[in-house]
Enzyme design. Structure first.
Site, PDB file in Angstrom:
ATOM      1  CB  CYS A   1      -2.073   0.350   7.673  1.00 51.92           C
ATOM      2  SG  CYS A   1      -3.411  -0.564   8.381  1.00 51.92           S
ATOM      3  N   GLY A   2      -0.302  -0.616  10.389  1.00 55.43           N
ATOM      4  CA  GLY A   2      -0.427  -0.628  11.844  1.00 55.43           C
ATOM      5  C   GLY A   2      -1.596  -1.430  12.366  1.00 55.43           C
TER       6      GLY A   2
END
Length: 269
Positions: A248-249
């Protein structure tokens, strides 16, 4: 689970660890931690790592770590929950259930300047996750996390990552240092999904109700779908239609994420 190493025979590490760690120190610690079971890794971390918190989206592995810590120490590390404002209602229900069950502090961080979904969409536009995917990840996960780390004095975080989840996690080590110098402890790095599921059932650990409705992994409602029949992978259904996406980062290089967000005018951290 039966211990695989005698924790009393650990090499001499200072309590607390002196940060930042050298590569040699990190390698030595990982050599020691690698054969240990998760409870032993967590015990070592509680004793040795300063500024220790747990980041969690209340997935199964994170819940296992929460339960283990509740049995290891009377003062478990506080939890950091990144509220993207797009979680399922069942996820918010689980957060409250965990708070009630374990009594552990939960520090909630939202996208900067936003208390509601409406606030976020007024600032960034509707369906921002589709128009600017990396910038969205930065706004809802990366920036709030960095803000939490700075405000709370976080030096290290416990994660729910496991090597068996594949993708960028396949070569996971017990302890890692990211590009900002943050320590990331992965106590269940060597466990597979069956062990996680076994522990959840054996210890009656609270879990997301959506997992009983055909979901394998739960994230934001707009990018999470039920896994298809026979669909492989324990994270099936996340980031539907984007098979190349595995993170997701939050566990991607911070400076890379910030650069991508800045290009879209979103970099504020």
């Amino acid at each position: 689970m039966t211990p695989t190493n005698n924790i009393s025979d650990a090499p001499v590490f200072p309590e607390p660890l002196r940060l930042p760690l050298t590569k040699e120190e990190l390698d030595s610690i990982n050599d020691y931690l690698r054969p240990l079971v998760p409870e032993e890794i967590l015990t070592w971390a509680v004793d040795h790592i300063p500024g220790l918190f747990q980041t969690t989206a209340f997935g199964l592995t994170g819940l296992v770590a929460i339960d283990m810590l509740s049995k290891i120490t009377s003062s478990p590390p506080p939890l950091i929950f990144l509220d993207t404002l797009y979680h399922f209602p069942e996820t918010y229900e689980l957060v409250e259930e965990v708070k009630k069950r374990y009594g552990v502090p939960v520090k909630v961080y939202k996208p900067e300047g936003c208390d509601t979904t409406q606030d976020f969409e007024k600032k960034h536009g509707e369906q921002f996750w589709e128009t600017h995917e990396d910038a969205y990840d930065f706004a809802v996960k990366v920036e709030p996390a960095r803000r939490a780390y700075e405000e709370l004095g976080v030096k290290a975080v416990i994660t729910g990552r496991r090597a068996s989840q594949g993708g960028d996690r396949a070569k996971l080590q017990p302890l890692e240092v990211d590009s900002t110098g943050l320590l990331k402890l992965n106590p269940l790095f060597a466990w597979n999904f069956h062990l996680v599921e076994w522990y959840i059932k054996e210890n009656n650990v609270p879990r997301n109700k959506l997992l009983d409705q055909g979901y394998k992994s739960v994230g934001d409602w707009h990018s999470t779908v039920k896994s298809g029949e026979g669909e492989a992978g324990e994270r099936a259904g996340r980031w539907a239609g984007r098979e190349e996406k595995t993170e997701c980062g939050l566990h991607v290089d911070y400076f890379k994420m910030k650069s991508a967000a800045t290009e879209k005018g979103q970099g504020t951290a």
